[in-house]
Every structure is written in structure tokens, then in C-alpha cells.
Scaffold this motif. Structure first.
Motif, PDB file in Angstrom:
ATOM      1  N   LYS A 172      39.420  39.614  48.291  1.00  0.00           N
ATOM      2  CA  LYS A 172      40.841  40.232  49.001  1.00  0.00           C
ATOM      3  C   LYS A 172      40.958  41.247  47.907  1.00  0.00           C
ATOM      4  CE  LYS A 172      45.184  39.542  50.666  1.00  0.00           C
ATOM      5  NZ  LYS A 172      46.407  38.690  50.939  1.00  0.00           N
ATOM      6  N   TYR A 173      40.980  40.800  46.642  1.00  0.00           N
ATOM      7  CA  TYR A 173      41.243  42.188  45.566  1.00  0.00           C
ATOM      8  C   TYR A 173      40.081  42.143  44.856  1.00  0.00           C
ATOM      9  CZ  TYR A 173      45.867  40.254  47.038  1.00  0.00           C
ATOM     10  OH  TYR A 173      47.109  39.888  47.350  1.00  0.00           O
ATOM     11  N   ASP A 174      39.029  42.955  45.420  1.00  0.00           N
ATOM     12  CA  ASP A 174      37.984  43.284  44.701  1.00  0.00           C
ATOM     13  C   ASP A 174      38.021  43.898  43.419  1.00  0.00           C
ATOM     14  OD1 ASP A 174      35.590  44.165  43.825  1.00  0.00           O
ATOM     15  OD2 ASP A 174      34.906  45.256  45.839  1.00  0.00           O
ATOM     16  N   TYR A 175      37.743  43.356  42.176  1.00  0.00           N
ATOM     17  CA  TYR A 175      38.101  43.631  41.025  1.00  0.00           C
ATOM     18  C   TYR A 175      37.473  45.272  40.566  1.00  0.00           C
ATOM     19  CZ  TYR A 175      33.439  43.407  38.710  1.00  0.00           C
ATOM     20  OH  TYR A 175      32.143  43.644  38.590  1.00  0.00           O
ATOM     21  N   SER A 176      36.352  45.734  41.196  1.00  0.00           N
ATOM     22  CA  SER A 176      35.836  46.876  40.974  1.00  0.00           C
ATOM     23  C   SER A 176      36.926  47.842  41.505  1.00  0.00           C
ATOM     24  CB  SER A 176      34.438  46.951  41.738  1.00  0.00           C
ATOM     25  OG  SER A 176      34.830  46.839  43.130  1.00  0.00           O
ATOM     26  N   LYS A 182      40.964  39.532  39.600  1.00  0.00           N
ATOM     27  CA  LYS A 182      41.015  40.509  40.151  1.00  0.00           C
ATOM     28  C   LYS A 182      40.370  41.820  39.372  1.00  0.00           C
ATOM     29  CE  LYS A 182      45.565  40.757  40.726  1.00  0.00           C
ATOM     30  NZ  LYS A 182      47.090  41.300  41.397  1.00  0.00           N
ATOM     31  N   LYS A 183      40.649  41.698  38.099  1.00  0.00           N
ATOM     32  CA  LYS A 183      40.128  42.659  37.113  1.00  0.00           C
ATOM     33  C   LYS A 183      39.082  42.434  36.184  1.00  0.00           C
ATOM     34  CE  LYS A 183      44.915  44.389  36.880  1.00  0.00           C
ATOM     35  NZ  LYS A 183      45.933  45.014  36.179  1.00  0.00           N
ATOM     36  N   THR A 184      38.270  41.205  36.416  1.00  0.00           N
ATOM     37  CA  THR A 184      37.123  41.248  35.761  1.00  0.00           C
ATOM     38  C   THR A 184      36.008  40.572  36.640  1.00  0.00           C
ATOM     39  OG1 THR A 184      37.439  38.948  35.034  1.00  0.00           O
ATOM     40  CG2 THR A 184      38.747  40.150  33.743  1.00  0.00           C
ATOM     41  N   ASP A 185      34.684  40.654  35.934  1.00  0.00           N
ATOM     42  CA  ASP A 185      33.740  39.836  36.618  1.00  0.00           C
ATOM     43  C   ASP A 185      33.159  38.436  36.304  1.00  0.00           C
ATOM     44  OD1 ASP A 185      32.436  40.588  34.219  1.00  0.00           O
ATOM     45  OD2 ASP A 185      30.752  41.880  35.166  1.00  0.00           O
TER      46      ASP A 185
END
Length: 256
Positions: free
Chosen positions: A249-253, A210-213
């Protein structure tokens, strides 16, 4: 009242901890304190304590030797205070069945939780009843994993999640029987160690997705999976979505 011996070579933190224990007001009272490790044996012989709290920060080796010396004479509960980066030291201390290892700066809530756990252990293991007179040194059953042991196992999982973790390996490090520690872990956490390990790995993977690339294979490695297909299978079983579907579903950006 539970009488406490407080040992701390640093006079400032010695007095601060004394005031903190008093402020908590949960039937623990510092009745003796010393800034000299070599005074401890004599104090134990001449007084009755329910608990010893020892600050070993900056005196790691000497502090561990003191725990060993105390354990050669008594099963009295021990809480250690040390540095936040001394987890290896905490493992060593556990061989002497300390009840908890707290890090500085010590928070009031953390100390309260630890003292309440000791209080519970004293009551369970010895039918101890507090009173206003001198308290007796209470024997704690040898090799009885306290709540702090379970917390140490959980701490190990958090720190070494990227490695091949097994309860057998952790049990060996902590000098506990694997089956016995597994039973105690299940009793305390209401789940098996393996279920807890899977849960923690999957929850961390969800956060990273969710929070990184990070690439998915990098996330798999970060949470302890060297076989990417195995990670895919476990993640979908846990979340109901593939790792790619979960990330979409939970795009990190958008989460940042």
C-alpha cells in the motif's frame, strides 16, 4: 522571582546560558554563577536558591560527585547540561533525583520546557510563591519522578527498542520502584508503558516498511521481535493490515 545558581567551568557557555535564561523571561534569574565546582557548597550555604543549573560537559565524574554532594545537604532542584552521547551518565545522575538532563548545543525551547517543569514542581511540592526578595531553597520530594524521568524512560525505549525492554528492567536501571514508575508513566502519558512500547515499535516498523527495502524479519528484529509470527500478529492488530499488505500500500520506492 526564582533565584538560580549557574555552575559552568566554561566561561563562554556560562555567560551564554545566563543570557538565555534572562531572555526566556519566565521568572528565573541567575543571581549567582561560578566556574568552580568547589565553590558550590559554600554558595548554597550563604545564599538561597530555587534551582541549580550545572554544566558537566567534559567534567562528567566531577559533576556527578557534585550532584551527590548537593543531595547530601539539600533537595534543591538540579538541571544538568552535558554531552549528547552521555545518556549513560544521565541514568547515573538520576540516582540523585536531578530534575532534567539537557544536551549541548542547548536549544531555547528545550531549556524553557525544563524550567517550566521545575517551576511546576516547585509550586506543587512546596506551595511556593515567587517574590521579589530572596527565594528559599525548596525541598523536592525524594524519589518523586519528575517529567524528566518519564522522558528518560521514553528515551530508553527509542534507543534500545531492538532489545528485550521491560519496565522492570528500566526501573532497576533508574533505581525506581517498578509499580510506582508505571503509575507515574500512565498518569503522564495517558497510557501504560506496555501500550507506549507497542505503539513506538509499530510506528517504527511502519516507517521501515514504507521507506526501506529491509526484509520483514529484519524489521521485526529492529523493533524488538525475535519471533516473526508474533510480529506479524501484533502488526496486523495495530494497523489492520499484514506487513506485506502495508508495504504494498505504501510502496517504499514511491515514498523516497
Amino acid at each position: 522571582m526564582y533565584n538560580v545558581l549557574l555552575v559552568d567551568p566554561n566561561d563562554f557557555t556560562l555567560h551564554q546560558t545566563t543570557k538565555l535564561i534572562k531572555r526566556l523571561d519566565i521568572n528565573f534569574k541567575v543571581t549567582n554563577q561560578t566556574n568552580q565546582y568547589h565553590n558550590v557548597t559554600q554558595l548554597i550555604e550563604n545564599h538561597r536558591f530555587s534551582l541549580i543549573v550545572i554544566n558537566i560537559k567534559g567534567y562528567n565524574t566531577t559533576g556527578i560527585l557534585l550532584c551527590k554532594k548537593i543531595r547530601s545537604k539539600s533537595r534543591i532542584p538540579i538541571i544538568l547540561i552535558g554531552g549528547k552521547d552521555d545518556f549513560q551518565l544521565a541514568r547515573k545522575a538520576l540516582t540523585y533525583q536531578i530534575n532534567d538532563y539537557l544536551t549541548e548545543p542547548m536549544r531555547e525551547g528545550t531549556l524553557k520546557t525544563s524550567l517550566l517543569a521545575v517551576k511546576k514542581a516547585l509550586t506543587i511540592n512546596s506551595s511556593y510563591e515567587p517574590n521579589d526578595g530572596p527565594t528559599s531553597t525548596v525541598a523536592v520530594k525524594k524519589n518523586e519522578p519528575s517529567i524528566s524521568i518519564i522522558e528518560t524512560v521514553k528515551h530508553y525505549v527509542q534507543n534500545d527498542m531492538h532489545q528485550n525492554i521491560t519496565l522492570k528492567k528500566i526501573s532497576s536501571i533508574l533505581h525506581f520502584n517498578c509499580a510506582y514508575l508505571g503509575q507515574k508513566f500512565r498518569l503522564h502519558e495517558n497510557m501504560s508503558f506496555n501500550a507506549y512500547l507497542l505503539q513506538q515499535r509499530m510506528e517504527k516498523a511502519k516507517v521501515l516498511l514504507k521507506k526501506t527495502d529491509m526484509k520483514i524479519y529484519e524489521i521485526a528484529n529492529e523493533v524488538g521481535y525475535t519471533e516473526i509470527d508474533w510480529f506479524y500478529k501484533k502488526f496486523k492488530q495495530y494497523t489492520g493490515l499484514s506487513s506485506n499488505e502495508y508495504r504494498k500500500k505504501y510502496d517504499y520506492s514511491q515514498a523516497n
